[in-house]
Design a protein around this motif. Sequence first.
Motif, PDB file in Angstrom:
ATOM      1  N   GLY A   6       0.711  -1.076   0.049  1.00  9.02           N
ATOM      2  CA  GLY A   6      -0.044   0.077  -0.013  1.00  9.02           C
ATOM      3  C   GLY A   6       0.998   1.163  -0.018  1.00  9.02           C
ATOM      4  N   ASP A   7       0.894   2.309   0.960  1.00 11.05           N
ATOM      5  CA  ASP A   7       1.294   3.460   1.068  1.00 11.05           C
ATOM      6  C   ASP A   7       2.516   3.143   2.266  1.00 11.05           C
ATOM      7  N   LYS A   8       2.960   2.039   2.372  1.00  8.59           N
ATOM      8  CA  LYS A   8       4.140   1.702   3.333  1.00  8.59           C
ATOM      9  C   LYS A   8       4.985   0.645   2.933  1.00  8.59           C
ATOM     10  N   TRP A   9       6.193   0.665   3.489  1.00  5.61           N
ATOM     11  CA  TRP A   9       7.112  -0.369   3.087  1.00  5.61           C
ATOM     12  C   TRP A   9       7.185  -1.400   4.376  1.00  5.61           C
ATOM     13  N   GLU A  10       7.211  -2.620   3.851  1.00  7.52           N
ATOM     14  CA  GLU A  10       7.352  -3.864   4.843  1.00  7.52           C
ATOM     15  C   GLU A  10       8.726  -4.562   4.789  1.00  7.52           C
ATOM     16  N   GLY A  11       9.170  -4.754   6.041  1.00  2.00           N
ATOM     17  CA  GLY A  11      10.409  -5.192   6.325  1.00  2.00           C
ATOM     18  C   GLY A  11      10.034  -6.756   6.668  1.00  2.00           C
ATOM     19  N   ARG A  12      10.864  -7.584   6.148  1.00  2.00           N
ATOM     20  CA  ARG A  12      10.465  -8.897   6.498  1.00  2.00           C
ATOM     21  C   ARG A  12      11.915  -9.937   6.931  1.00  2.00           C
ATOM     22  N   LEU A  13      11.654 -10.595   8.100  1.00  2.00           N
ATOM     23  CA  LEU A  13      12.554 -11.326   8.332  1.00  2.00           C
ATOM     24  C   LEU A  13      12.398 -12.975   8.011  1.00  2.00           C
ATOM     25  N   LYS A  14      13.215 -13.430   7.114  1.00  2.00           N
ATOM     26  CA  LYS A  14      13.167 -14.755   6.806  1.00  2.00           C
ATOM     27  C   LYS A  14      13.873 -15.960   7.475  1.00  2.00           C
ATOM     28  N   VAL A  15      13.560 -16.698   8.164  1.00  2.00           N
ATOM     29  CA  VAL A  15      14.478 -17.674   8.592  1.00  2.00           C
ATOM     30  C   VAL A  15      14.165 -19.234   8.425  1.00  2.00           C
ATOM     31  N   GLY A  16      15.103 -19.918   7.433  1.00  2.00           N
ATOM     32  CA  GLY A  16      14.907 -21.205   7.009  1.00  2.00           C
ATOM     33  C   GLY A  16      13.814 -21.073   5.766  1.00  2.00           C
ATOM     34  N   GLY A  17      14.037 -19.868   4.961  1.00  2.00           N
ATOM     35  CA  GLY A  17      13.059 -20.071   3.982  1.00  2.00           C
ATOM     36  C   GLY A  17      11.530 -19.465   4.435  1.00  2.00           C
ATOM     37  N   ARG A  18      11.448 -19.158   5.609  1.00  2.00           N
ATOM     38  CA  ARG A  18      10.127 -18.580   6.015  1.00  2.00           C
ATOM     39  C   ARG A  18       9.999 -17.271   6.614  1.00  2.00           C
ATOM     40  N   VAL A  19       8.805 -16.616   6.120  1.00  2.00           N
ATOM     41  CA  VAL A  19       8.788 -15.174   6.942  1.00  2.00           C
ATOM     42  C   VAL A  19       8.558 -15.345   8.123  1.00  2.00           C
ATOM     43  N   VAL A  20       9.154 -14.868   9.151  1.00  2.00           N
ATOM     44  CA  VAL A  20       8.841 -15.226  10.807  1.00  2.00           C
ATOM     45  C   VAL A  20       8.618 -13.831  11.591  1.00  2.00           C
ATOM     46  N   ALA A  21       8.821 -12.819  10.937  1.00  2.00           N
ATOM     47  CA  ALA A  21       8.522 -11.238  11.520  1.00  2.00           C
ATOM     48  C   ALA A  21       8.393 -10.232  10.393  1.00  2.00           C
ATOM     49  N   THR A  22       7.735  -9.611  10.577  1.00  2.00           N
ATOM     50  CA  THR A  22       7.372  -8.230   9.758  1.00  2.00           C
ATOM     51  C   THR A  22       6.760  -7.069  10.236  1.00  2.00           C
ATOM     52  N   ARG A  23       7.209  -6.006   9.800  1.00  2.00           N
ATOM     53  CA  ARG A  23       7.036  -4.664  10.385  1.00  2.00           C
ATOM     54  C   ARG A  23       7.084  -3.638   9.158  1.00  2.00           C
ATOM     55  N   ARG A  24       5.927  -2.979   9.279  1.00  2.00           N
ATOM     56  CA  ARG A  24       5.975  -1.768   8.396  1.00  2.00           C
ATOM     57  C   ARG A  24       6.287  -0.506   8.890  1.00  2.00           C
ATOM     58  N   PHE A  25       6.871   0.463   7.517  1.00  2.00           N
ATOM     59  CA  PHE A  25       7.366   1.672   8.035  1.00  2.00           C
ATOM     60  C   PHE A  25       6.922   2.716   6.950  1.00  2.00           C
ATOM     61  N   GLU A  26       7.150   3.917   7.058  1.00  2.00           N
ATOM     62  CA  GLU A  26       7.012   4.853   5.927  1.00  2.00           C
ATOM     63  C   GLU A  26       7.789   5.060   5.114  1.00  2.00           C
ATOM     64  N   LEU A  27       9.055   4.743   5.306  1.00  2.00           N
ATOM     65  CA  LEU A  27      10.332   4.718   4.307  1.00  2.00           C
ATOM     66  C   LEU A  27      10.916   3.460   4.010  1.00  2.00           C
ATOM     67  N   LYS A  28      11.369   3.272   2.752  1.00  2.00           N
ATOM     68  CA  LYS A  28      12.035   2.010   2.456  1.00  2.00           C
ATOM     69  C   LYS A  28      13.250   1.876   3.289  1.00  2.00           C
ATOM     70  N   ARG A  29      13.923   3.065   3.619  1.00  2.00           N
ATOM     71  CA  ARG A  29      15.330   3.017   4.585  1.00  2.00           C
ATOM     72  C   ARG A  29      15.109   2.429   5.762  1.00  2.00           C
TER      73      ARG A  29
END
Length: 394
Positions: A6-29
């Motif tokens: 949408g209008d935000k950037w989602e950071g994703r943490l993958k462990v063992g090929g699986r997304v285990v944590a996400t968090r959204r931010f205003e900026l890609k950085r």
Amino acid sequence: MPVRRGDKWEGRLKVGGRVVATRRFELKRQAADWERKQRLAFDERGYDPSAGKVAVEDALTEWLEQREGKVSQTTLDTDRYLLPTEGQLAGTSRREPVLPLWFRKLHVVKINASAIAKWQDDLGKRDPAPTTVSRYRNSLSSFFSWCVSEGYIAHNPVASTKPPKDRRAREDMRPLPAPEFEAVVAEITELSPVYGDLVLVLGRTGLRWGEARAMQVRDFAEVPMPLLHVLRNQPEGADIKAPKSGKGRKLPIPDYLVPVIRRFAQGKAPTDLLFTSPQGGQLYRTSFVRATKWEATSRGRTRHDLRHTAACEWLIQGVPLTTVQAWLGHGSIQITARYLHHLGDFADRAALDVLNSAASKALSERAKKLSGLSRFGTTDPHRQAPDHGRGLSR
């Protein structure tokens, strides 16, 4: 790499090929920085997905053993309810276990945000108080945080779900408008002057019952300004502990309450209890209710409604919401904002008092006279003049 949501950037943490944590931010950085920090943290921890293949109930048993002696007894008792009691296991208890069987048998690594949300919704449908659901949620969150530290899982699934909304807060909260509060204080003062003073203090300072029970004389200061230091809390049947927020606070006292609190402090040593019964002992609910005839004098309110009464009165008088939050010791502004729902009732009463004042009555009489004159003149805008001289046909 972060992905656009949408209008935000989602950071994703993958462990063992699986997304285990996400968090959204205003900026890609910002999302990229979060991903990097999460990766470093989990790499240092040496997370192994296979370590989480242990049943929730088995891990809970281990966690509870390690909790003993590290947390208060009240917290530990709440934590223990995550496992079924002997009565619940035997089927002799009417209460269902806090964690259902399907949840307890799942591997820790299989518990995700969806499982937490389902458990939370199901628990709420049993109609326990929202605050009770929140307490069990906090216990479960502490458990999964421990699982993260032990390397069982990569992230805390409770942190990925929204807490339950306290939809009953508005209905359960019944503050006393100023005239009713003054009447309650007057009636109780006739029965017991000491308890009358106590009700006045509770209804104008917002102190919790346990905080009032544990307050000492030295916690009352008059220089550089009158205030109470809220440093302890002692609910009945429990040991002294920190206030509910986990930290102390300063509570300024209006001038009219100073002589009231002085009466409580008179003749006592600095470490003596400040607020005591008429006999000088510690406050107890049973004695208070009996001596004040609380069921008859309280207008159907609880002792905790005196705290709500203070908060609403402050807001009516123009105290900023953030200041009310600090005075009450709330950890979140959202909790304090609940009182805004009641300001309509209080503001309406205050406005009616103004309208019913002597000056307003004079204006009302004047309005009546003008209304009477308009019946004989042509000044009434709601009455249409007769249509004399106009043709009936168009």
